[in-house]
Design an enzyme around this catalytic site. Structure first.
Site, PDB file in Angstrom:
ATOM      1  N   ARG A  27       0.821  -1.204   0.000  1.00 24.06           N
ATOM      2  CA  ARG A  27       0.000   0.000   0.000  1.00 24.06           C
ATOM      3  C   ARG A  27       0.855   1.254   0.000  1.00 24.06           C
ATOM      4  O   ARG A  27       1.937   1.286   0.586  1.00 24.06           O
ATOM      5  CB  ARG A  27      -0.888   0.032   1.247  1.00 24.06           C
ATOM      6  CG  ARG A  27      -1.823  -1.159   1.287  1.00 24.06           C
ATOM      7  CD  ARG A  27      -2.599  -1.244   2.564  1.00 24.06           C
ATOM      8  NE  ARG A  27      -1.770  -0.943   3.704  1.00 24.06           N
ATOM      9  CZ  ARG A  27      -2.220  -0.395   4.820  1.00 24.06           C
ATOM     10  NH1 ARG A  27      -3.499  -0.097   4.928  1.00 24.06           N
ATOM     11  NH2 ARG A  27      -1.426  -0.171   5.825  1.00 24.06           N
TER      12      ARG A  27
ATOM     13  N   SER B  78       8.322  -4.829   6.544  1.00 26.15           N
ATOM     14  CA  SER B  78       8.085  -5.671   7.717  1.00 26.15           C
ATOM     15  C   SER B  78       8.805  -7.012   7.677  1.00 26.15           C
ATOM     16  O   SER B  78       8.181  -8.078   7.571  1.00 26.15           O
ATOM     17  CB  SER B  78       6.593  -5.890   7.868  1.00 26.15           C
ATOM     18  OG  SER B  78       5.960  -4.650   7.785  1.00 26.15           O
TER      19      SER B  78
ATOM     20  N   ASP C  78       6.706  -2.920  10.712  1.00 34.50           N
ATOM     21  CA  ASP C  78       5.270  -2.642  10.907  1.00 34.50           C
ATOM     22  C   ASP C  78       4.874  -2.510  12.381  1.00 34.50           C
ATOM     23  O   ASP C  78       3.972  -1.746  12.730  1.00 34.50           O
ATOM     24  CB  ASP C  78       4.381  -3.688  10.204  1.00 34.50           C
ATOM     25  CG  ASP C  78       4.745  -5.125  10.511  1.00 34.50           C
ATOM     26  OD1 ASP C  78       5.732  -5.352  11.228  1.00 34.50           O
ATOM     27  OD2 ASP C  78       4.054  -6.037  10.016  1.00 34.50           O
TER      28      ASP C  78
HETATM   29  C1  GLC Z   1       7.557 -11.333  10.383  1.00 27.60           C
HETATM   30  C2  GLC Z   1       8.677 -10.326  10.132  1.00 27.60           C
HETATM   31  C3  GLC Z   1       8.579  -9.156  11.085  1.00 27.60           C
HETATM   32  C4  GLC Z   1       7.180  -8.555  11.002  1.00 27.60           C
HETATM   33  C5  GLC Z   1       6.135  -9.618  11.280  1.00 27.60           C
HETATM   34  C6  GLC Z   1       4.707  -9.084  11.176  1.00 27.60           C
HETATM   35  O1  GLC Z   1       7.744 -11.922  11.620  1.00 27.60           O
HETATM   36  O2  GLC Z   1       9.932 -10.972  10.272  1.00 27.60           O
HETATM   37  O3  GLC Z   1       9.553  -8.168  10.768  1.00 27.60           O
HETATM   38  O4  GLC Z   1       7.078  -7.499  11.933  1.00 27.60           O
HETATM   39  O5  GLC Z   1       6.283 -10.670  10.349  1.00 27.60           O
HETATM   40  O6  GLC Z   1       4.418  -8.594   9.911  1.00 27.60           O
END
Ligand code: GLC
Length: 445
Positions: free
Chosen positions: A74, A138, A192
């Protein structure tokens, strides 16, 4: 169910159970892994310093934010007005395809920079204008600054070649330049969880934990600089910094044979153990392995020979949410769902069993999440002497019936009356908005 069937089922149920004693154990081990991670010692928790503190709520300005890390990608445009107020973001979603997730670094970064260009055009932002962009990425990134960081490993089924070990902001800036929009600059890189925490704490000073329980799972919190022993860079102005825990990799947990099977054939064997027991990418698969076993033992569906439960990842976590939420008589909604995936003629007893398995697997996930959350809070405030708002987002937390309630029950068991000091709030789309907030924190420091 025959007595033998009951015995088989009860032993599965017991194996998935998380008692209050188990939760206390998880908390203790979690604390010790957190400290090791902060000291730079070997630990299943990476405890990544993010180079950013919580916002004050006074940050202002217009920002573009980008959110990459799940099934969608997004782009957002957002204005921070100060006093904890922000505009409703303009959001455009772009579907991510397998070639973006699992192709080459160019396929991935060209795609996201083209999306930014498309967003600028549709928002009538002039291409030649400079713009600050917050990038929520993320995945486990070892940050080297507020706007730089190397990808440590891919998670959640991504595997684009040529990215691990590289600075993802550099790759992105290169792609932006290549696409003729080099005047858009990434001024902040955030996980995130950090985005989620930043979004909520922009308006709520009690907010000090950000959690995602969606495709993947993870959390972040502010830690005192003096506790981040591995910190080698110059001391920042603020005496605390947000830490991306990467809790999905926590591995001090009891695994059932089903967890071991799932992990054994996964592409990241031995890694992301907590994530494999909690997050939406894997919950359905854990349940499927239980169903498959129950079918083989003739406890379920009369031991049917050909079933969708034989196919790896053939049972989605979304199905679990539908089944756990089925309130129809005789579970007729579940019957239709089962028919839709190729199981016809299920009995009412079969369906009850299917539903119980979904509940067992998701309740375990909620209780593990609550224990990890309790560990993070008590790391900051041992006796729960003050209020804590926890900002949560992600499809499992938001959509799985009873998930939030089961987390709350676990907290009540752990902390009795004091559990009221922990407020859990849904921070919808926090990860995207948060990238803009972090970009604003970066611009004001
Ligand atoms: C996975 C990623 C992490 C992220 C999580 C939620 O664990 O390694 O960085 O915050 O997913 O999206």
């Amino acid at each position: 169910m025959t007595t033998v069937d009951k015995k088989i089922f009860n032993s599965i149920k017991k194996d998935f159970g998380i008692s209050i004693g188990d939760m206390r154990h998880i908390i203790k081990d979690f604390h010790s892994e957190m400290i090791k991670g902060l000291n730079g010692e070997k630990s299943s928790l990476k405890m990544i310093p993010t180079y950013v503190d919580r916002p004050t709520g006074n940050e202002k300005g217009s920002f573009i934010a980008l959110d990459l890390g799940g099934t969608n990608f997004r782009v957002l445009g957002l204005e921070l007005k100060g006093n904890g107020k922000m505009s409703t973001p303009r959001v455009k979603k772009y579907a991510l395809h397998v070639k973006h997730m699992r192709g080459t670094k160019d396929e991935l970064f060209d795609f996201i920079s083209e999306a930014v260009k498309d967003f600028l055009i549709s928002e009538k932002i002039k291409i030649e204008d400079t713009a600050a962009l917050g990038f929520t990425f993320s995945f486990p990134v070892e940050q080297t600054g507020i706007a730089s960081g190397r990808l440590l490993k891919w998670t959640k089924g991504f595997s684009a070649k040529g990215v691990v070990g590289e600075d993802v902001v550099e790759l992105f800036n290169d792609a932006l330049r290549k696409n003729g929009i080099g005047n858009v600059t990434v001024t902040a890189l955030a996980n995130d969880t950090v985005g989620t925490l930043a979004t909520r704490s922009y308006e709520d000073p009690d907010c000090d934990v950000g959690i995602i329980i969606g495709t993947g799972t993870n959390a972040c919190y502010p830690e005192r600089m003096s506790n981040i022993r591995k910190w080698k860079d110059p001391q920042p102005k603020s005496n605390e910094m947000m830490i991306n825990i990467e809790w999905g990799n926590f591995n001090k947990l009891h695994l059932t044979i089903y967890d071991k099977r799932l992990d054994g054939v996964s592409s990241n064997k031995g890694q992301q153990i907590l994530e494999k027991m909690v997050s939406g990418m894997y919950l359905g698969e854990v349940a499927r392995l239980v169903f498959d076993d129950l079918i083989k033992k003739r406890v379920l569906f009369n031991g049917v020979k050909v079933s969708p439960f034989r196919i790896k990842y053939g049972f989605k976590s979304e199905y679990m949410s539908i089944i756990s939420g089925d309130r129809t008589r005789g579970l007729s909604k579940t019957a239709r769902l089962l028919e839709g995936i190729g199981i016809s003629g299920s009995t009412a007893e079969d369906r009850k069993l299917v539903r119980t398995v979904c509940d067992i697997v998701s309740t375990r996930a909620a209780r593990i999440s609550a224990s990890a959350m309790a560990a993070v809070i008590t790391k900051m405030d041992k006796d729960l002497s003050r209020r804590h708002t926890v900002a949560l987002d992600g499809s499992v937390y938001e959509k799985h019936p009873g998930f939030a309630r089961n987390m709350r029950i676990a907290l009540d068991e752990l902390f009795a009356g004091k559990s009221k000091r922990i407020r859990m709030v849904l921070a919808k789309d926090g990860s995207g908005k948060g990238a803009a907030v972090i970009a604003a924190v970066a611009a004001s420091s």
